[in-house]
Motif scaffolding. Structure first.
Motif, PDB file in Angstrom:
ATOM      1  N   ASP A   6       0.726  -1.328   0.225  1.00  0.00           N
ATOM      2  CA  ASP A   6       0.033   0.043  -0.416  1.00  0.00           C
ATOM      3  C   ASP A   6       0.837   1.263  -0.194  1.00  0.00           C
ATOM      4  OD1 ASP A   6      -2.149   1.587   2.055  1.00  0.00           O
ATOM      5  OD2 ASP A   6      -1.147   1.976   0.691  1.00  0.00           O
ATOM      6  N   ALA A   7       1.311   1.632  -0.823  1.00  0.00           N
ATOM      7  CA  ALA A   7       1.173   3.457  -1.165  1.00  0.00           C
ATOM      8  C   ALA A   7       1.532   3.635   0.030  1.00  0.00           C
ATOM      9  CB  ALA A   7       1.748   4.052  -2.480  1.00  0.00           C
ATOM     10  N   GLY A   8       0.888   4.102   0.798  1.00  0.00           N
ATOM     11  CA  GLY A   8      -0.052   4.971   1.408  1.00  0.00           C
ATOM     12  C   GLY A   8       1.365   4.258   2.816  1.00  0.00           C
ATOM     13  N   ASP A   9       1.607   3.076   2.696  1.00  0.00           N
ATOM     14  CA  ASP A   9       1.694   3.300   4.433  1.00  0.00           C
ATOM     15  C   ASP A   9       3.519   2.771   4.354  1.00  0.00           C
ATOM     16  OD1 ASP A   9      -0.842   2.283   5.400  1.00  0.00           O
ATOM     17  OD2 ASP A   9      -1.052  -0.052   5.206  1.00  0.00           O
ATOM     18  N   TRP A  10       3.664   3.099   5.673  1.00  0.00           N
ATOM     19  CA  TRP A  10       5.851   2.646   5.278  1.00  0.00           C
ATOM     20  C   TRP A  10       6.067   1.794   6.362  1.00  0.00           C
ATOM     21  CZ3 TRP A  10       8.133   6.720   2.795  1.00  0.00           C
ATOM     22  CH2 TRP A  10       9.597   7.018   3.193  1.00  0.00           C
ATOM     23  N   PRO A  11       5.955   0.852   6.243  1.00  0.00           N
ATOM     24  CA  PRO A  11       5.929  -0.270   6.733  1.00  0.00           C
ATOM     25  C   PRO A  11       7.387  -0.965   7.646  1.00  0.00           C
ATOM     26  CG  PRO A  11       5.824  -0.934   5.013  1.00  0.00           C
ATOM     27  CD  PRO A  11       5.097   0.314   4.707  1.00  0.00           C
ATOM     28  N   THR A  12       8.236  -1.023   6.587  1.00  0.00           N
ATOM     29  CA  THR A  12       9.845  -0.828   7.835  1.00  0.00           C
ATOM     30  C   THR A  12      10.172   0.462   7.153  1.00  0.00           C
ATOM     31  OG1 THR A  12      10.323  -1.918   5.442  1.00  0.00           O
ATOM     32  CG2 THR A  12       9.727  -3.466   6.948  1.00  0.00           C
ATOM     33  N   VAL A 504       9.386   9.968   7.121  1.00  0.00           N
ATOM     34  CA  VAL A 504       8.232   8.898   6.732  1.00  0.00           C
ATOM     35  C   VAL A 504       7.654   9.704   5.815  1.00  0.00           C
ATOM     36  CG1 VAL A 504       9.215   7.017   8.060  1.00  0.00           C
ATOM     37  CG2 VAL A 504       6.978   8.182   8.554  1.00  0.00           C
ATOM     38  N   THR A 505       6.661   9.104   5.351  1.00  0.00           N
ATOM     39  CA  THR A 505       5.775  10.495   5.226  1.00  0.00           C
ATOM     40  C   THR A 505       4.560   8.606   4.682  1.00  0.00           C
ATOM     41  OG1 THR A 505       4.566  11.529   3.018  1.00  0.00           O
ATOM     42  CG2 THR A 505       6.086   9.487   2.242  1.00  0.00           C
ATOM     43  N   PHE A 506       3.170   9.195   4.824  1.00  0.00           N
ATOM     44  CA  PHE A 506       1.834   8.600   4.914  1.00  0.00           C
ATOM     45  C   PHE A 506       0.794   9.120   4.282  1.00  0.00           C
ATOM     46  CE2 PHE A 506       0.237   9.162   8.368  1.00  0.00           C
ATOM     47  CZ  PHE A 506       0.393   9.313   9.156  1.00  0.00           C
ATOM     48  N   ARG A 507      -0.218   7.819   3.926  1.00  0.00           N
ATOM     49  CA  ARG A 507      -1.513   8.762   3.663  1.00  0.00           C
ATOM     50  C   ARG A 507      -2.694   8.250   4.714  1.00  0.00           C
ATOM     51  NH1 ARG A 507      -2.884   7.838  -1.464  1.00  0.00           N
ATOM     52  NH2 ARG A 507      -2.850   4.996  -0.865  1.00  0.00           N
ATOM     53  N   GLY A 508      -3.097   9.419   5.158  1.00  0.00           N
ATOM     54  CA  GLY A 508      -3.787   8.653   6.420  1.00  0.00           C
ATOM     55  C   GLY A 508      -5.196   8.370   6.143  1.00  0.00           C
ATOM     56  N   PRO A 509      -6.194   7.788   6.972  1.00  0.00           N
ATOM     57  CA  PRO A 509      -7.169   7.330   6.771  1.00  0.00           C
ATOM     58  C   PRO A 509      -8.844   8.084   5.984  1.00  0.00           C
ATOM     59  CG  PRO A 509      -6.776   6.905   9.005  1.00  0.00           C
ATOM     60  CD  PRO A 509      -5.226   7.657   8.252  1.00  0.00           C
ATOM     61  N   ASP A 510      -8.304   9.648   6.618  1.00  0.00           N
ATOM     62  CA  ASP A 510      -8.638  10.952   5.146  1.00  0.00           C
ATOM     63  C   ASP A 510      -8.515  11.720   4.690  1.00  0.00           C
ATOM     64  OD1 ASP A 510      -6.601  11.292   6.704  1.00  0.00           O
ATOM     65  OD2 ASP A 510      -6.943  14.058   7.304  1.00  0.00           O
ATOM     66  N   GLY A 511      -6.992  10.643   3.856  1.00  0.00           N
ATOM     67  CA  GLY A 511      -7.097  11.134   2.633  1.00  0.00           C
ATOM     68  C   GLY A 511      -5.986  11.884   2.184  1.00  0.00           C
ATOM     69  N   GLN A 512      -5.699  12.951   3.360  1.00  0.00           N
ATOM     70  CA  GLN A 512      -4.264  13.793   3.751  1.00  0.00           C
ATOM     71  C   GLN A 512      -2.963  13.170   3.720  1.00  0.00           C
ATOM     72  OE1 GLN A 512      -4.141  17.384   5.374  1.00  0.00           O
ATOM     73  NE2 GLN A 512      -5.625  17.020   6.289  1.00  0.00           N
ATOM     74  N   GLN A 513      -1.816  13.693   2.941  1.00  0.00           N
ATOM     75  CA  GLN A 513      -0.712  13.238   3.082  1.00  0.00           C
ATOM     76  C   GLN A 513       0.247  13.721   4.027  1.00  0.00           C
ATOM     77  OE1 GLN A 513       1.975  14.110  -0.674  1.00  0.00           O
ATOM     78  NE2 GLN A 513       3.531  12.848   0.753  1.00  0.00           N
ATOM     79  N   TYR A 514       0.537  12.962   4.978  1.00  0.00           N
ATOM     80  CA  TYR A 514       1.517  13.418   6.298  1.00  0.00           C
ATOM     81  C   TYR A 514       3.141  12.730   6.012  1.00  0.00           C
ATOM     82  CZ  TYR A 514      -2.727  13.572   8.123  1.00  0.00           C
ATOM     83  OH  TYR A 514      -4.255  14.370   8.413  1.00  0.00           O
ATOM     84  N   VAL A 515       3.638  14.203   6.665  1.00  0.00           N
ATOM     85  CA  VAL A 515       5.181  13.641   6.323  1.00  0.00           C
ATOM     86  C   VAL A 515       5.561  13.876   8.078  1.00  0.00           C
ATOM     87  CG1 VAL A 515       7.596  14.811   6.205  1.00  0.00           C
ATOM     88  CG2 VAL A 515       5.911  14.694   4.328  1.00  0.00           C
ATOM     89  N   ALA A 516       6.372  12.543   8.622  1.00  0.00           N
ATOM     90  CA  ALA A 516       6.381  12.933  10.253  1.00  0.00           C
ATOM     91  C   ALA A 516       7.805  12.418  10.631  1.00  0.00           C
ATOM     92  CB  ALA A 516       6.108  11.193  10.892  1.00  0.00           C
ATOM     93  N   VAL A 517       8.070  12.809  12.019  1.00  0.00           N
ATOM     94  CA  VAL A 517       9.954  12.862  11.509  1.00  0.00           C
ATOM     95  C   VAL A 517      10.317  12.859  13.304  1.00  0.00           C
ATOM     96  CG1 VAL A 517      10.492  15.436  11.378  1.00  0.00           C
ATOM     97  CG2 VAL A 517      12.197  13.172  11.237  1.00  0.00           C
ATOM     98  N   LEU A 518      11.500  12.163  13.964  1.00  0.00           N
ATOM     99  CA  LEU A 518      11.807  12.539  15.276  1.00  0.00           C
ATOM    100  C   LEU A 518      12.352  13.428  15.286  1.00  0.00           C
ATOM    101  CD1 LEU A 518      11.333   8.524  16.020  1.00  0.00           C
ATOM    102  CD2 LEU A 518      10.581  10.750  17.475  1.00  0.00           C
ATOM    103  N   ALA A 519      12.431  13.975  15.913  1.00  0.00           N
ATOM    104  CA  ALA A 519      14.267  14.941  16.624  1.00  0.00           C
ATOM    105  C   ALA A 519      13.805  14.358  17.829  1.00  0.00           C
ATOM    106  CB  ALA A 519      13.292  16.498  16.889  1.00  0.00           C
ATOM    107  N   GLY A 520      15.447  14.745  18.363  1.00  0.00           N
ATOM    108  CA  GLY A 520      16.169  14.580  20.094  1.00  0.00           C
ATOM    109  C   GLY A 520      17.357  14.459  19.146  1.00  0.00           C
ATOM    110  N   VAL A 521      18.149  14.953  19.632  1.00  0.00           N
ATOM    111  CA  VAL A 521      20.026  15.225  19.096  1.00  0.00           C
ATOM    112  C   VAL A 521      20.401  13.905  19.724  1.00  0.00           C
ATOM    113  CG1 VAL A 521      20.942  16.783  20.658  1.00  0.00           C
ATOM    114  CG2 VAL A 521      21.318  16.157  17.990  1.00  0.00           C
TER     115      VAL A 521
END
Ligand SMILES: O=C(O)c1cc(C(=O)O)c2c(n1)C(=O)C(=O)c1cc(C(=O)O)[nH]c1-2
Length: 571
Positions: A6-12, A504-521
């Motif tokens: 599923d192109a909207g997921d980020w499994p690994t 990473v990026t993903f498509r939410g169940p609401d159809g929007q594209q999101y981008v996620a990242v962790l900060a923490g040096v």
């Protein structure tokens, strides 16, 4: 390369088995990325280096923290992405004392309703994504021997693939496969020792003569040195279902002091191709024989198909710590090209006939001596921080560093669970003075397409999308979006801590594209902040402190999850 289910997921961690970190989502593109807004901010309450990739599957976002490796699961189907469950594996505290480079974790992996993670105290654990319930837990190693687990597991053919850490403590390296259903160990392949331990049999066909022979994992070491010889597998593992091969690199030989281990030190600092069902080795290539500078071979191998001098070839792209970008035929292990992508004084090239790295003898560390201007330094031209490949631009986006070092080499004795190095380092900026680089590399023409200078080492992963946007973070806390075609800065966000996570990026169940990242040096490069190291001690933090004295004034420690979208908060 291999399209995800599923192109909207980020499994690994690498997104797909070939580790391209390319998403076909294009709602966010070079034209509108400047409008990105914060959709979620979640402080983790953990002060160590946050290197994980958030994992997206089953409408859930799964985040693993550094030690104590708590898992947070967010419900993407609900407004505001509330927490669905948390899981605390309660790892043994003493594991923190043997971790080489901060107490990091590079994230988990998803398959068939399960989430797999590694804990610093050597457990691999399976959780039910619906409930957060522990399904199984398997202990893979001993803290007292200096072992830890920091890598992100890979999943292939119903097996969870895990490699150990501890190359700086004389740990004997291995890669292990566990049955994803039960946690039972299916096979373990050591990097050193007799062929039967390395899982070398009649089907082992290395391309170069230098890598062929019987029991080289014993014969290329003095005495029983192979038993404490390193070769851990703490980097990312790629998988090609068509070739049915796993690809991964082995870490440095132990100790670092090369005078104490004459020989090639097989099978450290090189790349293995193995069968996922049996672990059987199919080929191996040693990027840094008799590794002189802790160059390792663990950097990712990104699997792509290229038009190469008139023919279509199945290659792997491997930006090694030793400074060369290897283009290899992944079916045979032949090196098609090895081109420097960073500044190098320690070698003068790779001989494509024999596969040999041509070391510069003037830079060979000797016991009792100081060797100056070793470039790249031990973290290499690039360390663990993974690159991304776009099939649209045909460029590899490499987050990396520009550091050199002076090294004092001395004799070291082996004591289990303590540093087995024998070298003190002092790292400093390479030519130009900027410690970080973000390079878009054209592997077919073997040259840079464009490059961005950064003040600090770029210690975060890279992400590229079909919207032709590339994302990466900086150690002083900027999350940046640049144009995949020319590197122009399109958008940036200043986070509360330096960024060394994998976006990473993903498509939410609401159809929007999101981008996620962790900060923490943190991590090796940021240990001066996350570990509160004394900037007056130049050799602290494995010599990295010397190159990072100004980091504490540029950022502060603390873990934060950030999620962005064009419309802000999830509705
Ligand atoms: O040889 C090993 O087993 C081993 C393990 C690790 C690790 O697990 O984090 C690192 C290294 N080596 C290493 O050489 C290195 O540069 C490094 C950087 C980092 C980091 O997270 O910033 N880890 C490690």
């Amino acid at each position: 390369q291999q399209p995800a289910a599923d192109a909207g997921d980020w499994p690994t961690a690498g997104k797909d088995p070939g580790l391209t970190r390319f998403s076909s989502l294009a709602q966010i593109n070079a034209g509108n990325v400047a409008q990105l807004k914060l959709a979620l901010h979640f402080p983790t309450g953990n002060d160590r280096g946050h290197e994980a990739a958030p994992i997206i599957a089953d409408n859930t976002m799964l985040v693993v923290t550094p030690f104590p490796n708590v898992v947070y699961a967010f419900d993407l189907a609900k407004p505001g992405f509330p927490l669905k469950w948390t899981y605390d594996p309660k790892p043994e505290r003493s594991s923190q004392g043997v971790a080489c480079c901060d107490t990091v974790n590079r994230g988990g992996a998803y398959a068939d309703g399960r989430f797999f993670l590694n804990t610093l105290d050597n457990n691999t654990i399976a959780l039910d994504v619906k409930t957060g319930k522990e399904l199984w837990r398997t202990k893979l190693g001993e803290i007292k021997d200096g072992q830890t687990l920091t890598m992100a597991p890979q999943v292939a053919k119903g097996k969870v693939i895990v490699g150990n850490s501890g190359g700086e403590l004389g740990v004997r390296g291995w890669l292990t496969a566990l049955d994803a259903a039960t946690g039972r160990i299916v096979w373990r392949a050591y990097a050193t020792g007799p062929d039967k331990d390395v899982l070398i049999g009649p089907n082992f066909k290395p391309f170069y003569a230098a890598d062929r022979g019987t029991d080289l994992g014993v014969k290329t070491w003095p005495g029983e040195g192979w038993k404490i010889g390193g070769g851990t597998a703490w980097g990312f593992v790629s998988y090609d279902p068509e070739q049915d091969l796993l690809y991964y690199g082995t870490s440095n030989p132990g100790p670092w002091n090369p005078d104490q281990r004459p020989g090639d030190n097989k099978y450290t600092s090189g790349i293995f191709a193995r069968r996922p069902d049996t672990g059987e080795a199919v080929w191996y290539y040693q990027t840094s024989p008799h590794d002189l500078h802790d160059y390792d071979g663990v950097n990712e191998s990104v699997l792509v198909d290229l038009d190469w001098q008139g023919t279509r070839r199945k290659v792997l792209l491997h930006p090694d710590r030793n400074g060369y970008l290897y283009v290899m035929d992944r079916t045979t292990g032949q090196v098609l090209a090895a081109t420097p992508y960073g500044y190098t004084t320690t070698s003068s090239g790779v001989d494509l006939q024999t596969g040999a790295l041509r070391y510069n003898p003037a830079k060979t560390p000797r016991t009792g001596e100081t060797t100056r201007s070793i470039c790249p330094g031990s973290p290499g031209a690039k360390d663990w921080q993974p690159s991304a490949w776009s099939p649209r631009t045909k460029l590899l986006y490499i987050p990396h560093q520009n550091l050199c070092q002076d090294a004092i080499t001395y004799e070291v004795s082996y004591i289990a669970g303590t540093p087995f190095v024998g070298v003190d380092l002092k790292l400093y900026p390479g030519p130009g003075g900027n410690r970080g680089l973000f390079t878009a590399w054209d592997p077919v023409n073997q040259r840079k397409a464009w490059q961005i200078d950064e003040k600090f080492p770029v210690w975060s992963g890279a992400l590229v999308t079909a919207g032709d946007v590339v994302f990466y973070g900086t150690m002083d806390g900027y999350f940046k979006a640049v144009d995949a075609r020319n590197g122009h800065l399109l958008w940036q966000f200043k986070g509360e801590s330096g960024i060394i996570g994998q976006p990473v990026t993903f498509r939410g169940p609401d159809g929007q594209q999101y981008v996620a990242v962790l900060a923490g040096v943190g991590g090796w490069a940021g240990a001066i902040v996350s570990g509160g190291l004394d900037p007056r001690d130049a050799t602290a933090g494995g010599g990295f402190v010397n190159a990072m004295r100004d980091l504490p004034s540029a950022t502060r420690k603390g873990g934060h999850l950030y999620v962005f979208s064009l419309n802000g908060a999830a509705k």
